[in-house]
Design an enzyme around this catalytic site. Structure first.
Site, PDB file in Angstrom:
ATOM      1  N   GLU A 314       0.823  -1.210   0.000  1.00  0.00           N
ATOM      2  CA  GLU A 314       0.000   0.000   0.000  1.00  0.00           C
ATOM      3  C   GLU A 314       0.862   1.267   0.000  1.00  0.00           C
ATOM      4  O   GLU A 314       0.637   2.196   0.768  1.00  0.00           O
ATOM      5  CB  GLU A 314      -0.967  -0.009   1.186  1.00  0.00           C
ATOM      6  CG  GLU A 314      -1.916  -1.198   1.127  1.00  0.00           C
ATOM      7  CD  GLU A 314      -3.005  -1.189   2.198  1.00  0.00           C
ATOM      8  OE1 GLU A 314      -2.754  -0.698   3.308  1.00  0.00           O
ATOM      9  OE2 GLU A 314      -4.110  -1.689   1.879  1.00  0.00           O
ATOM     10  N   ASP A 388      -8.372  -9.136   4.030  1.00  0.00           N
ATOM     11  CA  ASP A 388      -8.168  -7.988   4.917  1.00  0.00           C
ATOM     12  C   ASP A 388      -9.275  -7.893   5.957  1.00  0.00           C
ATOM     13  O   ASP A 388     -10.121  -7.007   5.874  1.00  0.00           O
ATOM     14  CB  ASP A 388      -8.109  -6.701   4.088  1.00  0.00           C
ATOM     15  CG  ASP A 388      -7.698  -5.492   4.918  1.00  0.00           C
ATOM     16  OD1 ASP A 388      -7.248  -5.687   6.056  1.00  0.00           O
ATOM     17  OD2 ASP A 388      -7.837  -4.365   4.425  1.00  0.00           O
ATOM     18  N   GLU A 415     -12.970  -2.193  11.866  1.00  0.00           N
ATOM     19  CA  GLU A 415     -12.879  -1.512  10.570  1.00  0.00           C
ATOM     20  C   GLU A 415     -13.972  -1.952   9.610  1.00  0.00           C
ATOM     21  O   GLU A 415     -14.578  -1.128   8.930  1.00  0.00           O
ATOM     22  CB  GLU A 415     -11.493  -1.781   9.959  1.00  0.00           C
ATOM     23  CG  GLU A 415     -11.357  -1.207   8.566  1.00  0.00           C
ATOM     24  CD  GLU A 415      -9.976  -1.440   7.954  1.00  0.00           C
ATOM     25  OE1 GLU A 415      -9.100  -2.004   8.623  1.00  0.00           O
ATOM     26  OE2 GLU A 415      -9.796  -1.035   6.789  1.00  0.00           O
TER      27      GLU A 415
HETATM   28  C1  BDP Z   1      -6.291  -2.259   6.053  1.00  0.00           C
HETATM   29  C2  BDP Z   1      -6.590  -0.856   6.487  1.00  0.00           C
HETATM   30  C3  BDP Z   1      -5.431   0.076   6.333  1.00  0.00           C
HETATM   31  C4  BDP Z   1      -4.197  -0.549   6.960  1.00  0.00           C
HETATM   32  C5  BDP Z   1      -3.953  -1.896   6.326  1.00  0.00           C
HETATM   33  C6  BDP Z   1      -2.809  -2.648   6.961  1.00  0.00           C
HETATM   34  O1  BDP Z   1      -7.673  -0.380   5.712  1.00  0.00           O
HETATM   35  O2  BDP Z   1      -5.772   1.277   6.953  1.00  0.00           O
HETATM   36  O3  BDP Z   1      -3.109   0.277   6.807  1.00  0.00           O
HETATM   37  O4  BDP Z   1      -5.072  -2.712   6.514  1.00  0.00           O
HETATM   38  O5  BDP Z   1      -3.082  -3.587   7.693  1.00  0.00           O
HETATM   39  O6  BDP Z   1      -7.235  -3.062   6.677  1.00  0.00           O
HETATM   40  O7  BDP Z   1      -1.660  -2.333   6.723  1.00  0.00           O
END
Ligand code: BDP
Length: 699
Positions: A314, A388, A415
């Site tokens: 990301e 996720d 989340e």
């Molecule tokens: C996702 C979230 C994000 C996190 C990412 C992570 O949306 O904000 O940074 O995981 O775990 O669930 O790195």
């Protein structure tokens, strides 16, 4: 006249107050499960009074002082009196607390070998006889173990359990039990729904907010032993000297509670902090930089735990920026930490599209070939599922596959579970994860045995929960979300603990010991997970959301990348719905062992609650109950929304049985949840109906 009447009046008022205490006490949730409300039941009180008269414990060290203070606070609350401190066993009902090293009384019991086997965090709580006196002993090989033992003992009192014939021996099943805070240095919390960060970076290191100690105390009561204080999307500044000093002040507060501080490290820190031109892990200057940084950290925080790293994920920098592997990246940090005993938790939450088209396959594809190449103080940190933190995912195929130690990552903050508005007790989901059979050593190889190392003989074990705490007075936004913080801690200590038992303990400690309250609230909590799945993403649907990860958005076409959209995952069209992950599709099932890969390759042998995760099926596909897939979806959404509506009425039966402030706050949240659940049902069914072209007729 006056002389005799006055005490009566005062006592009368006190009596009235005490009588009404369980209901009238003003509650704001700050005390979490450590409220220590007076024991009302007369038989129970009498029993506790007999067992608990005197305390024999030292208070010469910071942790010993915490133990004594906690017991004193608890007794004052629960029994309305403190224990009398003593140096010897002068009366029956003495509580003896200590380690063999510091307490001659404990040493005299001859339990050293037993205590040593339980380790410095484990403990024995036992009814014993010293001389001719019955006593209760809380003993451990380590001071932290006595603190854990004290909290366990207090849990017995808080939940109304007998304490006269105890023989408890506990040791944590996992070595490292952490919370991961996704707190940013500016005070915001990524995916936090309970206010702002309570670290108060600006005030540190000179002033440590009192909430930090209260937080550490709550964690210690669960046996947690580590905290990563900053977000995995790490600001490199957190490794700068001024921020290390701030972190050190937090670490000093955590230490007597047995909690170590860890930091999330930004892989590009050597460059971003302005020292080097590169962060190539194989460049000797980079290795030197990390060594010097580790030395600097340990000079300020001698018990520093280590780094968690999110790299090449990301948009975060990482070793692949230099065509190096995750192992190259992890190892350069690990070598720097090694002389000090620190570890690296290298996250497997990576999804590079070059690796595979199906995002759920990428972590396995990247990490399995690197197994065997990590330094021995590296853990690979793996989320429970491969996508996720969705409402229902199969277990991540890396569980049971890696030889490198694995740090399990669960998400406590909701989340994808209605943030701090929806009541969703997550322990049943975590139970499902821990109980899933990996078949690593044939049948009977559940995830829990891989996580705790018993399956493979691995001693380097750990678990991390993404925290749901924040600066809100009640810590978690929703009063009932405290149950998830609590349950995570209990499962980190013992991943075989049952969701219902944990819920019951939590309710008795946090709300009331009255059977009607316990029953009602326990069944609400236990129903909430499946209900949430039903009204949001039943039958293996996933990611039906937009950027806020809250509201339903099955039509989400996210233009930035397909795997951030919803349509990429459900793939609904006139012919059917679902993601084909069988050998004729993405072959994600190929990452599991036999017989799972065969079982999950056919719709008929796939659990229906994960059907659309693994398969693309026509709308008229027949379910085991004879309904079609479309009808099944209608049934799930309808049932989920109805149950969520029913939560309101079930909660209302507790009016007057729990304190008014928390009652009203939870009621308002449940009403919103009910409205949201109806919106999820309507939005998803009408959206999918344009493809299915079938009527919405619930069973
Ligand atoms: C996702 C979230 C994000 C996190 C990412 C992570 O949306 O904000 O940074 O995981 O775990 O669930 O790195």
């Amino acid at each position: 006249m006056r002389i005799t009447r006055r005490p009566v009046t005062v006592l009368g008022v006190l009596w009235l107050m005490a009588g009404a205490a369980s209901v009238a006490r003003a509650e704001d949730g700050y005390d979490v499960w450590l409220r220590y409300v007076r024991v009302e039941d007369p038989a129970m009180r009498a029993a506790y009074d007999r067992s608990l008269t005197t305390l024999l414990a030292r208070d010469d060290s910071p942790t010993e002082r915490l133990v004594v203070a906690e017991l004193s606070r608890a007794m004052t609350g629960l029994l309305g009196r403190n224990l009398v401190r003593a140096d010897s066993i002068a009366s029956s009902g003495t509580l003896v607390v200590g380690t063999p090293a510091r307490s001659p009384m404990v040493r005299g019991l001859g339990w050293d070998a037993r205590l040593a086997a339980l380790g410095p965090e484990g403990y024995v709580i036992a009814s014993a006889q010293i001389g001719d006196r019955p006593v209760t002993v809380i003993a451990s090989a380590g001071e932290i173990g006595t603190l854990h033992g004290a909290f366990h003992f207090l849990r017995l009192l808080q939940t109304g359990r007998p304490v006269s014939a105890l023989d408890i021996a506990e040791r944590p099943r996992l070595d490292r039990r952490l919370l991961n805070h996704w707190d940013n240095l500016d005070g915001s919390i990524e995916r936090g729904y309970a206010g702002r960060s309570f670290w108060m970076w600006d005030e540190l290191p000179d002033h440590v907010d009192p909430r930090v100690a209260d937080y550490a105390r709550a964690n210690a009561s669960l046996g947690l032993n580590g905290t990563v204080v900053n977000s995995v999307n790490a600001n490199p500044k957190s490794l700068r000297r001024d921020y290390l000093k701030k972190a050190a002040a937090l670490a000093d507060t955590f230490r007597p509670y047995g909690i170590r501080l860890y930091l999330a490290a930004n892989f590009a820190a050597p460059k971003m902090l302005g020292d080097l031109q590169t962060t190539d892990p194989l460049d000797p200057a980079v290795a030197r930089w990390w060594r010097a940084k580790a030395d600097e950290i340990y000079a300020i925080i001698p018990d520093f735990g280590g780094f968690v790293v999110k790299a090449n994920s990301e948009g975060q920098p990482g070793p692949q920026d230099y065509k190096r592997s995750h192992a190259d990246g992890a190892n350069v940090l690990a070598e720097a930490l090694r002389p000090h005993g620190g570890i690296v938790m290298w996250r497997a939450f990576v999804y590079n599209a070059d690796v595979d088209a199906d995002r759920t396959k990428r972590a396995y594809a990247e990490f399995v070939p690197l197994d065997d190449t990590f330094s021995d103080n590296v853990f690979v940190q793996v989320k429970n599922g491969p996508l996720d933190f969705q409402p229902r995912e199969p277990f991540h195929p890396l569980f049971g596959a890696l030889k490198t130690p694995v740090m399990t990552e669960l998400q406590i903050t909701q989340e994808y579970f209605g943030h701090s508005t929806h009541m969703v007790y997550l322990a049943p989901m975590w139970r499902e994860f821990f109980d899933a059979d990996t078949f690593t050593r044939g049948p009977g190889s559940p995830v829990s045995t891989f996580v705790d190392g018993s399956l493979t003989g691995e001693r380097r074990t750990g678990i991390a929960g993404v925290a749901n705490t924040g600066g809100d007075r009640n810590w978690t936004g929703h009063h009932l979300a405290q149950a998830n913080w609590y349950a995570f801690g209990r499962l980190a200590w013992n991943p075989d603990a049952g969701a219902a038992g944990i819920a019951e303990d939590w309710i008795r400690m946090t709300w009331s010991r009255e059977p009607a309250v316990v029953e009602t609230l326990r069944s609400l909590l236990l129903d909430s997970y499946e209900t949430y799945v039903d009204y949001t993403m039943p039958m293996g649907l996933h990611h039906l959301i937009g950027g806020d990860h809250y509201a339903p958005m099955p039509e989400n076409p996210d233009p930035r990348r397909a795997d951030w959209s919803a349509i990429y995952y459900h793939r609904a069209d006139a012919s059917g719905i679902g993601f084909d992950r069988t050998p004729s599709g993405s072959n994600y099932v190929g990452q599991y062992r036999s017989p799972l890969r065969e079982r999950w390759a056919a719709p008929s042998t796939t659990p229906e609650n994960l059907l659309l995760w693994f398969h693309r099926v026509p709308w008229d596909y027949r379910l085991s109950n004879g309904r079609t897939l479309w009808q099944g979806l209608v049934d799930h959404y309808t049932r989920g929304a109805e149950r969520a509506r029913g939560f309101v009425a079930r909660w209302q039966t507790l009016k007057g049985k729990v304190d008014q402030a928390r009652y009203a706050a939870v009621l308002a949240k449940l009403e919103q949840q009910s409205a949201d659940a109806a919106a999820w049902r309507d939005k998803c069914l009408t959206y999918f109906q344009q493809f299915s072209k079938r009527a919405i007729e619930p069973h």
